[in-house]
Motif scaffolding. Structure first.
Motif, PDB file in Angstrom:
ATOM      1  N   ILE A  92       0.832  -1.208   0.000  1.00  0.00           N
ATOM      2  CA  ILE A  92       0.000   0.000   0.000  1.00  0.00           C
ATOM      3  C   ILE A  92       0.869   1.262   0.000  1.00  0.00           C
ATOM      4  O   ILE A  92       0.564   2.243  -0.687  1.00  0.00           O
ATOM      5  N   THR A  93       1.957   1.232   0.750  1.00  0.00           N
ATOM      6  CA  THR A  93       2.864   2.389   0.792  1.00  0.00           C
ATOM      7  C   THR A  93       3.437   2.692  -0.590  1.00  0.00           C
ATOM      8  O   THR A  93       3.419   3.842  -1.052  1.00  0.00           O
ATOM      9  N   ALA A  94       3.934   1.658  -1.264  1.00  0.00           N
ATOM     10  CA  ALA A  94       4.506   1.859  -2.600  1.00  0.00           C
ATOM     11  C   ALA A  94       3.440   2.314  -3.590  1.00  0.00           C
ATOM     12  O   ALA A  94       3.684   3.209  -4.418  1.00  0.00           O
ATOM     13  N   ALA A  95       2.260   1.709  -3.511  1.00  0.00           N
ATOM     14  CA  ALA A  95       1.184   2.064  -4.441  1.00  0.00           C
ATOM     15  C   ALA A  95       0.777   3.522  -4.285  1.00  0.00           C
ATOM     16  O   ALA A  95       0.580   4.239  -5.281  1.00  0.00           O
ATOM     17  N   LEU A  96       0.645   3.964  -3.043  1.00  0.00           N
ATOM     18  CA  LEU A  96       0.236   5.347  -2.783  1.00  0.00           C
ATOM     19  C   LEU A  96       1.258   6.340  -3.320  1.00  0.00           C
ATOM     20  O   LEU A  96       0.898   7.386  -3.879  1.00  0.00           O
ATOM     21  N   MET A  97       2.523   6.023  -3.193  1.00  0.00           N
ATOM     22  CA  MET A  97       3.559   6.911  -3.732  1.00  0.00           C
ATOM     23  C   MET A  97       3.471   7.000  -5.256  1.00  0.00           C
ATOM     24  O   MET A  97       3.607   8.087  -5.831  1.00  0.00           O
ATOM     25  N   VAL A  98       3.221   5.865  -5.920  1.00  0.00           N
ATOM     26  CA  VAL A  98       3.159   5.852  -7.382  1.00  0.00           C
ATOM     27  C   VAL A  98       1.983   6.667  -7.888  1.00  0.00           C
ATOM     28  O   VAL A  98       2.129   7.529  -8.767  1.00  0.00           O
ATOM     29  N   TRP A  99       0.779   6.419  -7.333  1.00  0.00           N
ATOM     30  CA  TRP A  99      -0.371   7.134  -7.899  1.00  0.00           C
ATOM     31  C   TRP A  99      -0.367   8.612  -7.537  1.00  0.00           C
ATOM     32  O   TRP A  99      -0.848   9.438  -8.309  1.00  0.00           O
ATOM     33  N   SER A 100       0.197   8.971  -6.395  1.00  0.00           N
ATOM     34  CA  SER A 100       0.286  10.394  -6.045  1.00  0.00           C
ATOM     35  C   SER A 100       1.254  11.125  -6.966  1.00  0.00           C
ATOM     36  O   SER A 100       0.994  12.255  -7.416  1.00  0.00           O
ATOM     37  N   GLY A 101       2.383  10.483  -7.275  1.00  0.00           N
ATOM     38  CA  GLY A 101       3.338  11.096  -8.192  1.00  0.00           C
ATOM     39  C   GLY A 101       2.766  11.260  -9.587  1.00  0.00           C
ATOM     40  O   GLY A 101       2.962  12.305 -10.232  1.00  0.00           O
ATOM     41  N   PHE A 106       0.078  14.557 -14.096  1.00  0.00           N
ATOM     42  CA  PHE A 106      -1.087  14.788 -14.939  1.00  0.00           C
ATOM     43  C   PHE A 106      -1.221  16.270 -15.304  1.00  0.00           C
ATOM     44  O   PHE A 106      -1.643  16.619 -16.406  1.00  0.00           O
ATOM     45  N   GLY A 107      -0.856  17.138 -14.361  1.00  0.00           N
ATOM     46  CA  GLY A 107      -0.970  18.574 -14.603  1.00  0.00           C
ATOM     47  C   GLY A 107      -0.040  19.089 -15.675  1.00  0.00           C
ATOM     48  O   GLY A 107      -0.182  20.240 -16.113  1.00  0.00           O
ATOM     49  N   LEU A 108       0.922  18.274 -16.121  1.00  0.00           N
ATOM     50  CA  LEU A 108       1.850  18.693 -17.171  1.00  0.00           C
ATOM     51  C   LEU A 108       1.360  18.322 -18.570  1.00  0.00           C
ATOM     52  O   LEU A 108       1.991  18.698 -19.563  1.00  0.00           O
ATOM     53  N   GLY A 109       0.243  17.572 -18.664  1.00  0.00           N
ATOM     54  CA  GLY A 109      -0.236  17.099 -19.951  1.00  0.00           C
ATOM     55  C   GLY A 109      -0.586  18.220 -20.918  1.00  0.00           C
ATOM     56  O   GLY A 109      -1.244  19.193 -20.548  1.00  0.00           O
ATOM     57  N   ARG A 110      -0.161  18.070 -22.185  1.00  0.00           N
ATOM     58  CA  ARG A 110      -0.408  19.097 -23.203  1.00  0.00           C
ATOM     59  C   ARG A 110      -1.398  18.646 -24.277  1.00  0.00           C
ATOM     60  O   ARG A 110      -1.808  19.445 -25.111  1.00  0.00           O
ATOM     61  N   ASN A 111      -1.774  17.358 -24.250  1.00  0.00           N
ATOM     62  CA  ASN A 111      -2.712  16.840 -25.241  1.00  0.00           C
ATOM     63  C   ASN A 111      -3.344  15.561 -24.706  1.00  0.00           C
ATOM     64  O   ASN A 111      -3.013  15.100 -23.600  1.00  0.00           O
ATOM     65  N   PHE A 112      -4.252  14.971 -25.496  1.00  0.00           N
ATOM     66  CA  PHE A 112      -4.978  13.791 -25.049  1.00  0.00           C
ATOM     67  C   PHE A 112      -4.036  12.625 -24.728  1.00  0.00           C
ATOM     68  O   PHE A 112      -4.201  11.943 -23.713  1.00  0.00           O
ATOM     69  N   ILE A 113      -3.044  12.385 -25.556  1.00  0.00           N
ATOM     70  CA  ILE A 113      -2.131  11.254 -25.352  1.00  0.00           C
ATOM     71  C   ILE A 113      -1.398  11.391 -24.023  1.00  0.00           C
ATOM     72  O   ILE A 113      -1.262  10.414 -23.262  1.00  0.00           O
ATOM     73  N   GLU A 114      -0.949  12.587 -23.693  1.00  0.00           N
ATOM     74  CA  GLU A 114      -0.168  12.769 -22.470  1.00  0.00           C
ATOM     75  C   GLU A 114      -1.023  12.638 -21.215  1.00  0.00           C
ATOM     76  O   GLU A 114      -0.602  12.010 -20.229  1.00  0.00           O
ATOM     77  N   VAL A 115      -2.232  13.199 -21.224  1.00  0.00           N
ATOM     78  CA  VAL A 115      -3.074  13.054 -20.034  1.00  0.00           C
ATOM     79  C   VAL A 115      -3.583  11.613 -19.916  1.00  0.00           C
ATOM     80  O   VAL A 115      -3.752  11.086 -18.804  1.00  0.00           O
ATOM     81  N   TRP A 182      -1.242  19.578  -9.268  1.00  0.00           N
ATOM     82  CA  TRP A 182       0.022  19.858  -8.583  1.00  0.00           C
ATOM     83  C   TRP A 182      -0.179  20.038  -7.078  1.00  0.00           C
ATOM     84  O   TRP A 182       0.740  19.799  -6.285  1.00  0.00           O
ATOM     85  N   ILE A 183      -1.375  20.428  -6.678  1.00  0.00           N
ATOM     86  CA  ILE A 183      -1.650  20.637  -5.248  1.00  0.00           C
ATOM     87  C   ILE A 183      -2.009  19.322  -4.547  1.00  0.00           C
ATOM     88  O   ILE A 183      -1.584  19.080  -3.417  1.00  0.00           O
ATOM     89  N   VAL A 184      -2.793  18.443  -5.209  1.00  0.00           N
ATOM     90  CA  VAL A 184      -3.286  17.246  -4.507  1.00  0.00           C
ATOM     91  C   VAL A 184      -2.331  16.058  -4.596  1.00  0.00           C
ATOM     92  O   VAL A 184      -2.443  15.122  -3.797  1.00  0.00           O
ATOM     93  N   GLY A 185      -1.380  16.054  -5.519  1.00  0.00           N
ATOM     94  CA  GLY A 185      -0.496  14.910  -5.660  1.00  0.00           C
ATOM     95  C   GLY A 185       0.508  14.726  -4.526  1.00  0.00           C
ATOM     96  O   GLY A 185       0.543  13.659  -3.879  1.00  0.00           O
ATOM     97  N   PRO A 186       1.359  15.711  -4.215  1.00  0.00           N
ATOM     98  CA  PRO A 186       2.422  15.525  -3.222  1.00  0.00           C
ATOM     99  C   PRO A 186       1.966  15.099  -1.822  1.00  0.00           C
ATOM    100  O   PRO A 186       2.668  14.298  -1.188  1.00  0.00           O
ATOM    101  N   PRO A 187       0.819  15.585  -1.266  1.00  0.00           N
ATOM    102  CA  PRO A 187       0.439  15.120   0.073  1.00  0.00           C
ATOM    103  C   PRO A 187       0.253  13.615   0.179  1.00  0.00           C
ATOM    104  O   PRO A 187       0.444  13.041   1.258  1.00  0.00           O
ATOM    105  N   GLY A 188      -0.101  12.948  -0.904  1.00  0.00           N
ATOM    106  CA  GLY A 188      -0.244  11.498  -0.863  1.00  0.00           C
ATOM    107  C   GLY A 188       1.070  10.794  -0.557  1.00  0.00           C
ATOM    108  O   GLY A 188       1.092   9.744   0.093  1.00  0.00           O
ATOM    109  N   ILE A 189       2.171  11.366  -1.024  1.00  0.00           N
ATOM    110  CA  ILE A 189       3.484  10.783  -0.734  1.00  0.00           C
ATOM    111  C   ILE A 189       3.789  10.891   0.759  1.00  0.00           C
ATOM    112  O   ILE A 189       4.321   9.945   1.373  1.00  0.00           O
TER     113      ILE A 189
END
Length: 445
Positions: A92-101, A106-115, A182-189
């Motif tokens: 669970i610890t490893a999984a939470l770090m991966v999905w939060s990162g 996701f906030g860096l996506g510039r098109n459909f493929i990236e998001v 960018w705001i909601v991702g890091p607290p999960g780590i």
């Protein structure tokens, strides 16, 4: 070891316990809330992403549902098999770090493929969340408290939805949609680090007390044994079908409700924003949908868990979700056709509550259908069935229907009737739960 499904005698239920293990349940609740926060914030910003990235509705549906479900569903079973043999807190610890990162990326996506790729990464991480979490809760909780303990865990769904909608609404109007991720991702780590520090796998303690080796392969039923047991249990498949149809409707609705209100009630929302001194209509909508999905979902989840434990019979676990799904459908449709945005948002609390009553009873029933050391595996199979249909194709189906109807009706009315059409599926889910009720020898008591 016999891995056949139990009809009511899971190993953990016979161990003495003071009741609900609140530290474990509380930390797992926070984990689940973070997972739904990361999922739901996509929905409140979807209309802004659509405009900024020039997306069609089917792409919104594919990104929100199918992209997430690709690895979330396919990796659930391998992760569950790993959870039967290794420390579940580490998983669970490893999984939470991966999905939060990946949420932050996701906030860096510039098109459909990236998001779309970023959503696949979120699904990759969240595949390691629920199976080990719910199997730990079942191991640590006596039978008399399991429905409410699992209901408390599943409160992460409405609480994550509330935070995602409200926070997303404020951030979008103030800073833009990218900042929401960018705001909601890091607290999960940070939460992952805290979980690793505070929790220990209850199975490890129980095995140590019994003088057993956790790594002993003969304590874990094989995948073939688990599959053979499930094949003989018709009630399991009716329950899975009902839950899959329920999530098909639920994920589809949640993905497009914000877009529906912004397309059909934008003027009213703008007037409310000005009257309340808020930044814009998305802020108003985030508060309204957050309360509807958060408050309504919490009420329904707690009520369903309490009813499931109060009437501890095979039927109680099934008539509660069957009745809730049937009553919710016409009320959902009412929120889509009523001309007042404020009234529709207020009314939405009721069908959300009714539809959320299935979480505690159904997950408790599934957990009781299996041997303690195959719980994560059975749950992963169950979640695969739910999410392959519900999460993978619910949002995508609404998006495709909406795009098709928009050609003749326009985007606003096209989305309205797409949501109405899919909502009727709730009646089919109710019938599936009721059909499982007719298999008393296969439903745990």
């Amino acid at each position: 070891m016999n891995a056949s499904l139990s009809t009511g005698h899971a190993d953990s239920g016979d161990r003495p316990s003071a009741g609900v293990p609140y530290l474990l349940v509380g930390m797992m609740f926070l984990t689940y809330a973070f997972s739904y926060l990361d999922r739901q914030i996509v929905n409140i910003v979807a209309e802004h992403m659509k405009t900024d990235l020039d997306l069609a509705d089917w792409q919104i549906g594919a990104m929100s549902g199918l992209g997430f479900a690709l690895l979330y569903t396919t990796l659930g079973l391998p992760v569950a098999r790993l959870a039967e043999r290794t420390d579940r807190v580490n998983i669970i610890t490893a999984a939470l770090m991966v999905w939060s990162g990946c949420t932050a990326l996701f906030g860096l996506g510039r098109n459909f493929i990236e998001v779309f790729a970023a959503r696949i990464g979120v699904g990759l991480g969240e595949a390691g969340g629920s199976p080990p979490a719910m199997s730990m809760i079942a191991d640590a909780t006596p039978r008399a408290y399991q429905s409410r303990a699992l209901a408390l865990y599943n409160l992460g769904v409405p609480m994550g939805a509330l935070l995602g909608m409200v926070l997303g609404g404020f951030v979008v109007d103030a800073l833009g949609w990218r900042w929401a991720f960018w705001i909601v991702g890091p607290p999960g780590i940070l939460l992952a680090i805290l979980i690793r520090m505070l929790l220990r796998d209850p199975r490890g303690r129980a095995d140590a007390e019994a003088g057993k080796a956790v790594r002993s392969q003969d304590t874990v039923p094989s995948l073939g044994e688990v599959a053979a047991s499930l094949r003989r249990n018709t009630a399991f498949w009716w329950i899975a079908a009902g839950a899959a149809l329920t999530t098909f409707v639920g994920y589809g609705q949640q993905t497009f409700y914000a877009s529906f209100f912004l397309r059909n009630h934008a003027d009213q929302l703008d007037d409310l924003a000005k009257a309340w001194g808020l930044a814009g209509p998305t802020t108003v909508l985030g508060i309204g949908l957050g309360i509807a999905f958060g408050l309504g979902g919490a009420i329904g989840t707690i009520l369903g868990g309490q009813l499931g434990d109060r009437w501890r019979s095979p039927h109680a676990y099934l008539w509660v979700p069957a009745l809730g799904s049937a009553l919710a459908a016409p009320l959902y449709i009412a929120t889509l056709v009523f001309p007042s945005a404020g009234f529709s948002l207020a009314l939405l609390v009721v069908p959300v509550a009714l539809k959320s009553m299935w979480y505690g009873p159904i997950y408790a029933a599934v957990q009781r259908m299996t041997h303690a050391r195959s719980r994560a595996t059975v749950l992963a199979i169950f979640l695969f069935l739910l999410n392959a249909l519900g999460l993978g194709f619910g949002p995508l189906s609404i998006g495709l229907i909406s795009d098709w109807l928009a050609q003749s009706m326009g985007e606003a009315q096209g989305l309205r009737w797409a949501l109405i059409a899919v909502t009727i599926v709730s009646l089919a889910s109710s019938l599936c739960f009721w059909a499982a009720k007719g298999r008393p020898g296969e439903v745990p008591g």
